[in-house]
Design a protein around this motif. Structure first.
Motif, short mmCIF file in Angstrom:
data_model
loop_
_atom_site.label_atom_id
_atom_site.label_comp_id
_atom_site.label_asym_id
_atom_site.label_seq_id
_atom_site.Cartn_x
_atom_site.Cartn_y
_atom_site.Cartn_z
N UNK A 85 15.03 -13.19 -39.22
CA UNK A 85 14.46 -14.10 -38.21
C UNK A 85 14.36 -13.39 -36.86
N UNK A 86 13.41 -13.82 -36.08
CA UNK A 86 13.28 -13.32 -34.72
C UNK A 86 14.02 -14.31 -33.82
N UNK A 118 18.12 -27.55 -29.46
CA UNK A 118 17.04 -27.81 -28.50
C UNK A 118 15.88 -26.87 -28.76
N UNK A 119 15.44 -26.16 -27.72
CA UNK A 119 14.31 -25.24 -27.86
C UNK A 119 14.75 -23.83 -28.23
N UNK A 120 16.04 -23.63 -28.45
CA UNK A 120 16.56 -22.30 -28.80
C UNK A 120 16.31 -22.00 -30.28
N UNK A 121 16.32 -20.72 -30.61
CA UNK A 121 16.09 -20.27 -31.99
C UNK A 121 17.31 -20.41 -32.88
N UNK A 122 18.49 -20.24 -32.31
CA UNK A 122 19.72 -20.18 -33.11
C UNK A 122 20.89 -20.68 -32.26
N UNK A 123 22.00 -20.93 -32.93
CA UNK A 123 23.21 -21.39 -32.25
C UNK A 123 24.34 -20.40 -32.43
N UNK A 124 25.27 -20.44 -31.50
CA UNK A 124 26.56 -19.76 -31.63
C UNK A 124 27.59 -20.87 -31.65
N UNK A 133 30.68 -18.21 -35.53
CA UNK A 133 29.53 -17.81 -36.33
C UNK A 133 28.24 -18.34 -35.72
N UNK A 134 27.13 -17.97 -36.34
CA UNK A 134 25.84 -18.61 -36.10
C UNK A 134 25.63 -19.59 -37.26
N UNK A 135 24.51 -20.28 -37.28
CA UNK A 135 24.32 -21.28 -38.33
C UNK A 135 24.04 -20.64 -39.69
N UNK A 136 23.47 -19.45 -39.71
CA UNK A 136 23.04 -18.85 -40.98
C UNK A 136 23.64 -17.47 -41.22
N UNK A 137 24.35 -16.92 -40.24
CA UNK A 137 24.83 -15.55 -40.41
C UNK A 137 26.11 -15.31 -39.61
N UNK A 143 29.57 -3.56 -28.05
CA UNK A 143 30.27 -3.26 -26.81
C UNK A 143 30.20 -1.75 -26.65
N UNK A 144 29.26 -1.29 -25.81
CA UNK A 144 29.01 0.14 -25.72
C UNK A 144 28.38 0.61 -27.01
N UNK A 145 29.03 1.56 -27.67
CA UNK A 145 28.50 2.06 -28.94
C UNK A 145 29.24 1.44 -30.14
N UNK A 146 30.17 0.53 -29.87
CA UNK A 146 30.99 -0.06 -30.92
C UNK A 146 30.53 -1.49 -31.24
N UNK A 147 30.47 -1.81 -32.54
CA UNK A 147 30.15 -3.17 -32.97
C UNK A 147 31.44 -3.92 -33.25
N UNK A 148 31.51 -5.19 -32.82
CA UNK A 148 32.68 -6.02 -33.06
C UNK A 148 32.23 -7.37 -33.62
N UNK A 149 33.07 -7.96 -34.44
CA UNK A 149 32.80 -9.28 -35.01
C UNK A 149 33.96 -10.20 -34.68
N UNK A 150 33.70 -11.50 -34.57
CA UNK A 150 34.79 -12.44 -34.27
C UNK A 150 35.86 -12.43 -35.36
N UNK A 151 37.11 -12.51 -34.92
CA UNK A 151 38.22 -12.66 -35.87
C UNK A 151 38.39 -14.12 -36.26
N UNK A 152 37.69 -15.00 -35.56
CA UNK A 152 37.82 -16.44 -35.74
C UNK A 152 36.58 -17.03 -36.37
N UNK A 153 36.18 -16.53 -37.53
CA UNK A 153 35.01 -17.05 -38.22
C UNK A 153 35.33 -18.37 -38.89
N UNK A 154 34.28 -19.10 -39.25
CA UNK A 154 34.48 -20.40 -39.89
C UNK A 154 35.06 -20.24 -41.28
#
Length: 154
Positions: A85-86, A118-124, A133-137, A143-154
């Protein structure tokens, strides 16, 4: 171990990325399916995902979602072409009661949150003050060159 008979609202769903004929992160998905099956059904519903995919003649080029629907055993599986998705706008939504740890096919609670975009494409989704999470992913932040993911996922 005694088998538990737990009623569940719907089947569970697992979606695995298939890229150029190969499943990605298959060990992670296999483990999650086993843990959910043991917890909810007292059984291991999970076949060898590589073998299951191979038995269905997977596409060898491009990116697809390998969608597996299961309960105490696999109900169905299919390949769906993945079109990313875009997303140009996000809305933060809050729900301290939502629970989606077992990836139920019934996504009513997520759909209700998505409808708040509302008029947004996606939610956090924020739960108890933590980004989840987002609704579908899953979410990933750079952060700089490092990728991080939430430790508090659904």
């Amino acid at each position: 171990m005694k088998k538990r008979s737990i009623k569940y609202m719907s089947h569970l769903i697992e979606t695995i990325c298939l890229e150029n004929g190969r499943l990605r992160n298959v060990d992670y998905h296999q483990r999650r399916m086993r843990e959910s099956g043991r917890k909810l059904f007292g059984t291991d519903p999970c076949p060898d995902l590589d073998a299951l995919a191979a038995s269905q003649n997977p596409p060898q080029t491009g990116m697809f979602r390998f969608r597996v629907i299961y309960g105490p055993k696999v109900v169905s599986s299919e390949f769906i072409r993945h079109t990313p998705p875009v997303v140009t706008s996000l809305k933060i939504v809050y729900d301290d009661a939502i629970s989606y740890e077992d990836k139920f096919e019934n996504r009513t609670s997520l759909v209700k949150l998505f409808e708040q975009r509302g008029l947004c494409d996606e939610i956090i989704i924020v739960k108890n003050g933590f980004v989840t999470d987002a609704s579908i992913a899953n979410l990933a932040f750079r952060k700089g060159s490092k990728w991080v993911t939430p430790k508090t996922y659904l």
